[in-house]
Design a protein around this motif. Structure first.
Motif, mmCIF file in Angstrom:
data_model
loop_
_atom_site.group_PDB
_atom_site.id
_atom_site.type_symbol
_atom_site.label_atom_id
_atom_site.label_comp_id
_atom_site.label_asym_id
_atom_site.label_seq_id
_atom_site.Cartn_x
_atom_site.Cartn_y
_atom_site.Cartn_z
ATOM 1 N N ASN A 82 11.555 49.150 80.681
ATOM 2 C CA ASN A 82 10.171 48.861 80.309
ATOM 3 C C ASN A 82 9.953 47.416 79.876
ATOM 4 N N ASP A 125 6.763 45.347 80.901
ATOM 5 C CA ASP A 125 5.487 45.506 80.199
ATOM 6 C C ASP A 125 5.381 44.569 79.013
ATOM 7 N N TYR A 134 7.699 57.574 89.462
ATOM 8 C CA TYR A 134 6.317 57.269 89.105
ATOM 9 C C TYR A 134 5.885 56.027 89.877
ATOM 10 N N TYR A 167 4.879 53.156 89.481
ATOM 11 C CA TYR A 167 4.727 52.206 88.379
ATOM 12 C C TYR A 167 4.030 50.918 88.796
ATOM 13 N N ARG A 218 0.471 51.262 87.842
ATOM 14 C CA ARG A 218 0.192 51.848 86.529
ATOM 15 C C ARG A 218 -1.095 51.238 85.973
ATOM 16 N N TRP A 273 -2.389 50.765 83.042
ATOM 17 C CA TRP A 273 -2.407 49.929 81.846
ATOM 18 C C TRP A 273 -1.948 48.492 82.106
ATOM 19 N N ARG A 323 -2.706 46.928 85.228
ATOM 20 C CA ARG A 323 -3.419 46.473 86.418
ATOM 21 C C ARG A 323 -3.963 45.061 86.247
ATOM 22 N N ASP A 376 0.166 59.650 84.958
ATOM 23 C CA ASP A 376 -0.017 58.470 84.120
ATOM 24 C C ASP A 376 0.352 58.665 82.649
ATOM 25 N N ALA A 409 4.094 59.021 81.899
ATOM 26 C CA ALA A 409 4.726 57.733 82.175
ATOM 27 C C ALA A 409 4.389 56.715 81.102
ATOM 28 N N ALA A 410 3.147 56.709 80.637
ATOM 29 C CA ALA A 410 2.752 55.769 79.588
ATOM 30 C C ALA A 410 3.548 56.022 78.311
ATOM 31 N N SER A 470 1.215 50.181 77.398
ATOM 32 C CA SER A 470 1.037 51.597 77.706
ATOM 33 C C SER A 470 0.583 52.418 76.507
#
Length: 329
Positions: free
Chosen positions: A64, A67, A85, A87, A90, A92, A94, A287, A290-291, A299
């Motif tokens: 992660n 992120d 996923y 990802y 995702r 959050w 974008r 989503d 995964a978040a 996330s």
């Protein structure tokens, strides 16, 4: 079998002699990198890494870490795929990604050759479970920050990651701002829902034919304790004979929908289910699960937006309330 990327990795940071750095212009129109605050030394499970100057070409090999970089306004030149996923889309991240696709350097394992081909000046793997051998190989390519120390997990996993990555990138000031923003979002959710405080909530994975209650240290559990919920005394595998372990004041289920579990008469007969005190977080690969698995400064606010309305309905102690699906408008 659970995805090892979604299991607990407790992390905490010890760093020395750091300050934020910034960029300046020398008047010629060429941006000059300001290395104020460097060198910085970050301790991790494989030793200590000294970063001599502000890195510009960073490969993220953690599950992660990407992120955290994006939250600090930095984009890795390579990243590790998030298995199971989509990802790259995702929601959050974008805005930060802006439609770009970052080259991948492995998925369940790190592809060292792909990392080397990108020519990084820093490799970040604060949550990577890379192991000593892979660390040694990566460290021979570029300064490498490995998995953070496992002690003092209660200090906060994502907060420690954010601090370490902020220091490694020369973005400590921004890291502090991001931390305050995310913690402020949790505080606002707690203040708006005082009924969360102290209520016992089991966070359970549905594994197809059984359940597993997550430990208090798991990042997905920490999401709920940060909202004020308390965890049950027992965690781990839940057999069909012990489904009563799920029957807490509230229940959050990862890995299944309400409709999928409705066919199970033993589960459906639990009071926490019959009285609609259960929140269904969705199937794996969607989503919200995964978040929660990413557990990042990007996330977590997304997960708050998606889950708090349903949690509020599940905790209002009104049997007539129907808990809306997570993410419902």
């Amino acid at each position: 079998m659970k995805n090892p990327r979604l299991t607990r990795l407790a992390i905490v940071l010890t760093a020395l002699g750091v300050a934020a750095s910034c960029s300046t212009d020398d008047g010629s129109g060429t941006e000059q990198v300001d290395d104020a605050g460097f060198p910085v030394t970050i301790e991790h499970q494989y030793g200590a890494t000294t970063i001599e100057s502000r890195p510009e070409a960073v490969v993220s090999v953690g599950f992660n870490d990407q992120d955290f970089m994006l939250a600090l306004g930095r984009t890795p030149i390579g990243t590790r795929a998030f298995s199971g996923y989509d990802y790259q889309n995702r929601p959050w991240a974008r805005e930060q990604l802006g439609g770009q696709t970052i080259p991948e350097v492995g998925e369940m394992t790190i592809n060292v050759e792909q990392v080397a081909a990108l020519g990084p000046d820093l490799v970040l793997g604060t949550y990577s479970v890379m192991g000593d051998a892979v660390y040694d190989t990566l460290a021979a390519l570029a300064p490498t920050v490995g998995d953070l120390p496992t002690e003092d997990v209660e200090a906060g996993a994502w907060q420690s990651q954010l601090e370490a990555i902020g220091q490694a990138l020369g973005e400590s000031d921004r890291a502090q701002e991001v931390r305050q923003e995310v913690e402020g979002a949790f505080t606002a959710a707690r203040e708006a829902n005082p009924q969360f405080e102290g209520r016992t909530l089991a966070v359970a994975l549905y594994l197809g034919d059984s359940f597993y209650i997550l430990e208090a240290e798991d990042p997905r559990t920490s999401f709920f304790t940060s909202l004020g919920f308390a965890m049950p005394e027992e965690a781990g595998d839940v057999s069909a004979e012990r489904l009563d372990l799920l029957d807490q004041q509230n229940l959050a289920v990862l890995g299944a929908t309400r409709e999928q579990l409705a066919a199970d008469p033993l589960f459906s007969n639990l009071a926490v289910v019959r009285e609609d005190r259960t929140v269904y977080l969705g199937e794996f690969g969607t989503d919200v699960p995964a978040a929660l698995g990413f557990a990042s400064p990007l996330s977590l606010p997304f997960a708050l937006d998606e889950t708090v309305p349903s949690l509020a309905q599940a905790t209002d102690d009104d049997p007539a309330t129907v808990v809306a699906p997570v993410g419902a408008p």
